[in-house]
Design an enzyme around this catalytic site. Sequence first.
Site, PDB file in Angstrom:
ATOM      1  N   GLU A   1     -17.456 -67.665 106.644  1.00 57.56           N
ATOM      2  CA  GLU A   1     -18.911 -67.844 106.578  1.00 57.56           C
ATOM      3  C   GLU A   1     -19.579 -66.514 106.283  1.00 57.56           C
ATOM      4  O   GLU A   1     -19.343 -65.527 106.987  1.00 57.56           O
ATOM      5  CB  GLU A   1     -19.460 -68.356 107.911  1.00 57.56           C
ATOM      6  CG  GLU A   1     -19.166 -69.796 108.241  1.00 57.56           C
ATOM      7  CD  GLU A   1     -19.846 -70.227 109.537  1.00 57.56           C
ATOM      8  OE1 GLU A   1     -19.724 -71.407 109.885  1.00 57.56           O
ATOM      9  OE2 GLU A   1     -20.489 -69.389 110.207  1.00 57.56           O
ATOM     10  N   CYS A   2     -20.410 -66.476 105.279  1.00 60.04           N
ATOM     11  CA  CYS A   2     -21.285 -65.346 104.990  1.00 60.04           C
ATOM     12  C   CYS A   2     -20.502 -64.028 104.913  1.00 60.04           C
ATOM     13  O   CYS A   2     -19.909 -63.722 103.886  1.00 60.04           O
ATOM     14  CB  CYS A   2     -22.405 -65.276 106.034  1.00 60.04           C
ATOM     15  SG  CYS A   2     -23.822 -64.289 105.515  1.00 60.04           S
ATOM     16  N   ALA A   3     -20.468 -63.244 105.955  1.00 59.24           N
ATOM     17  CA  ALA A   3     -19.703 -62.006 105.939  1.00 59.24           C
ATOM     18  C   ALA A   3     -18.241 -62.265 105.611  1.00 59.24           C
ATOM     19  O   ALA A   3     -17.588 -61.457 104.945  1.00 59.24           O
ATOM     20  CB  ALA A   3     -19.821 -61.301 107.288  1.00 59.24           C
TER      21      ALA A   3
ATOM     22  N   SER B   1     -18.289 -69.776 102.255  1.00 60.41           N
ATOM     23  CA  SER B   1     -19.669 -70.132 101.959  1.00 60.41           C
ATOM     24  C   SER B   1     -20.615 -69.203 102.706  1.00 60.41           C
ATOM     25  O   SER B   1     -20.223 -68.551 103.683  1.00 60.41           O
ATOM     26  CB  SER B   1     -19.933 -71.582 102.392  1.00 60.41           C
ATOM     27  OG  SER B   1     -21.304 -71.881 102.433  1.00 60.41           O
TER      28      SER B   1
END
Length: 466
Positions: A341-343, A430
């Site tokens: 996720e993200c990072a 994502s």
Amino acid sequence: MIRVPRLVLAAPSSNAGKTSIATGLIAALSARGLTVSPHKVGPDYIDPGYHGLAAGRPGRNLDPWLVGEERVAPLFLRGALHPSPADIAVVEGVMGLFDGAAHPSVDPGFASTAHVARLLDAPVVLVVDAASQAHSVAALVHGFATFDPAIRVGGVVLNRVGSDRHEAILRGALAAAGVTVLGAVRRHDRLHTPSRHLGLIPAAERSAEATTTVRRLGEVVGEGLDLDAVLALARSAPPLAAAPWDPADEVAPGTARPRIAVAGGAAFTFGYVENTELLAAAGAEVVVVDPLREEALPAGTAGLVVGGGFPEVHAAELSANGTLRADVAALAARGGPVAAECAGLLYLARELDGVPMCGVLDVATAMAGRLTLGYREAEAAGPSVLAPAGTRVRGHEFHRTAAVPVAGPAPAWRWGGTAEGFTAGNVHASYLHLNWAGSPALAQRFTAACAATLHTERPEQQHAHR
């Protein structure tokens, strides 16, 4: 019916000092020998880190958007009773008291602090930034106290008070308005918590400095507030007609026990406690790996979860740890499930601001000129290790980086007519942040995918993992 003394700290708007007062209150009550259960309204990861540092137990989020209204009280009770029953629960609000999710599919007050206070039947303490007002504070507080009859404003904390005379004027105005003042806190610039492009710097990154700040906040709030009155207000909350959330009720363990590594350390500080609790309940052995310090994944790792954080701040150090980057790439190449996720997406990319990352995804990522922020209603674009195609989830975005391309040939999610994220083999990456308590089947499916790899490895691979 379960009785837990509790209160919600709210404010008329953002930047009134809620986090400082909430963290200080948790620290002050803990210093009295009380067991405090800390909670945060909304999706924010950073404030719960400071709460947890003050309480000595994890700070938990309460967000009706992410988990559903029906789970807010059960998740609250999970935190209040686990790992041991708390003497009091302190819930820090988000934005202004009545500011909710800015999403067209729900009412304006949905997921607001007031919404959560109603779901918890908890009294509200209004934190007011009094730096630039005097008698007008009475009109402000009166408006918030009477706006919604279902919300009980049980008292006010005056923050950033300038002097004894200023405090006397404020108290006099509120006494005439019939509102209880629970305390006043003077301006303390030296207690300022440093921030960066996404908000406050996480407590985990500040280590000793953060511990000192939290301790000092506890001293300041303990001196400025009537803690006995605060406790009396919290104890006035009625019993809750709900059962504590139990991850074992949401998922079922399989026959195998896969080892799932979860990224941690200073670069990856964003994660919801419930996600790892659900993985464990689904049968996983959860271990933490710090990509800044450890040179290899834990022996026997079957799958990897890389949540959010600030890898852009630590890009050079993450890149320098080439052995771990290679180990992550090897895990993905042999079909080990990876959820990012993200990072985590940034870490799996080919590069971040021109610095080599793991190269699992053929994606370039870099700091962007604007902040991407908001709640999202998403649908799984195709089958993955997290969800079958068409699965609908609610999450949030919070980043100031961009990926090129923004989605691959097989995107992870679709929302608002656009595709986002990447799925490739058993990799799911994502920008969307999810609290798996709102979609427990994600943890079940991911753990099962990890368990499946234990039966497909070659004998020499199984030997190497022992």
